[in-house]
Design an enzyme around this catalytic site. Structure first.
Site, PDB file in Angstrom:
ATOM      1  N   HIS A  58       0.897  -1.092   0.032  1.00 62.55           N
ATOM      2  CA  HIS A  58      -0.139   0.028   0.009  1.00 62.55           C
ATOM      3  C   HIS A  58       0.715   1.309   0.122  1.00 62.55           C
ATOM      4  O   HIS A  58       2.212   1.156   0.410  1.00 62.55           O
ATOM      5  CB  HIS A  58      -0.909   0.041   1.243  1.00 62.55           C
ATOM      6  CG  HIS A  58      -2.022  -0.976   1.211  1.00 62.55           C
ATOM      7  ND1 HIS A  58      -3.206  -0.851   1.948  1.00 62.55           N
ATOM      8  CD2 HIS A  58      -2.117  -2.317   0.557  1.00 62.55           C
ATOM      9  CE1 HIS A  58      -3.917  -1.879   2.033  1.00 62.55           C
ATOM     10  NE2 HIS A  58      -3.257  -2.626   1.113  1.00 62.55           N
ATOM     11  N   GLU A  60       1.163   3.766   1.747  1.00 60.40           N
ATOM     12  CA  GLU A  60       1.605   4.173   3.081  1.00 60.40           C
ATOM     13  C   GLU A  60       2.878   3.367   3.693  1.00 60.40           C
ATOM     14  O   GLU A  60       3.784   3.815   3.971  1.00 60.40           O
ATOM     15  CB  GLU A  60       0.483   4.216   4.039  1.00 60.40           C
ATOM     16  CG  GLU A  60      -0.671   5.122   3.920  1.00 60.40           C
ATOM     17  CD  GLU A  60      -1.832   4.277   3.230  1.00 60.40           C
ATOM     18  OE1 GLU A  60      -3.093   4.720   3.667  1.00 60.40           O
ATOM     19  OE2 GLU A  60      -1.460   3.429   2.485  1.00 60.40           O
ATOM     20  N   CYS A  87      -6.510   2.234   5.481  1.00 51.78           N
ATOM     21  CA  CYS A  87      -6.985   0.862   5.819  1.00 51.78           C
ATOM     22  C   CYS A  87      -6.512   0.409   7.405  1.00 51.78           C
ATOM     23  O   CYS A  87      -5.491   1.108   7.614  1.00 51.78           O
ATOM     24  CB  CYS A  87      -6.676   0.017   4.840  1.00 51.78           C
ATOM     25  SG  CYS A  87      -5.035  -0.758   5.010  1.00 51.78           S
TER      26      CYS A  87
END
Length: 165
Positions: A58, A60, A87
């Site tokens: 992801h 991040e 998330c």
């Protein structure tokens, strides 16, 4: 929606650049940048799940990994700018990294763990609190995601996630 200053907008523009780059590689356009307390970009990341075949890639997580290589990087006092609300996995990583602040654009109605479904950043049972600011450049972030999924549907692939409408 929170109030943001001009430097927040500048950093979100950098996150949007990362998101556009993700789309050119066939990944959902989500981008992130990690900024030190001094205002220096220490990590950049984009969604690379498809590109790498890695479900943990992801934006991040990629930005946190990129920051590890930044000489003198200190997590404390840093801010993560991300185009879509993190998330649970990403918010957990941000809490564990002791990032001070998360600023995101579009809310994620299916998996948002900063404010929408969960509030992991301010859960008193965890060992660190993350200040969360939402809605920065929300329309631009949302339109990028919606355009990507609209194009996929034209080609008969993909579904639009429940990004805040």
């Amino acid at each position: 929606m929170e109030l943001h200053d001009s430097s927040d907008r500048r950093f979100m523009e950098l996150a949007l650049e990362q998101a556009r780059l993700a789309a050119t590689h066939g990944d959902v356009p989500i981008g992130a940048v990690l900024v030190s307390a001094e205002g220096v970009v220490t990590g950049r990341g984009r969604n690379r799940r498809e590109e790498r075949g890695d479900p943990t890639a992801h934006a991040e997580i990629e930005a946190l990994r990129d920051a590890v290589g930044y000489e003198g990087w200190r997590r404390e006092g840093s801010t993560m700018f991300v185009t879509l609300e993190p998330c649970p996995m990403c918010m957990g990583a941000l809490v564990n990294a002791r990032v001070a602040r998360v600023v995101y654009g579009a809310s994620d109605l299916k998996a948002g763990a900063a404010k929408t479904l969960y509030r992991l950043g301010d859960d008193p049972r965890l060992n660190h609190r993350v200040q969360v600011s939402d809605g920065l450049m929300k329309d631009e972030c949302r339109q990028l995601l919606q355009g990507f999924f609209k194009e996929l549907r034209k080609r008969g692939r993909g579904q639009d996630p429940d990004v805040e409408r």
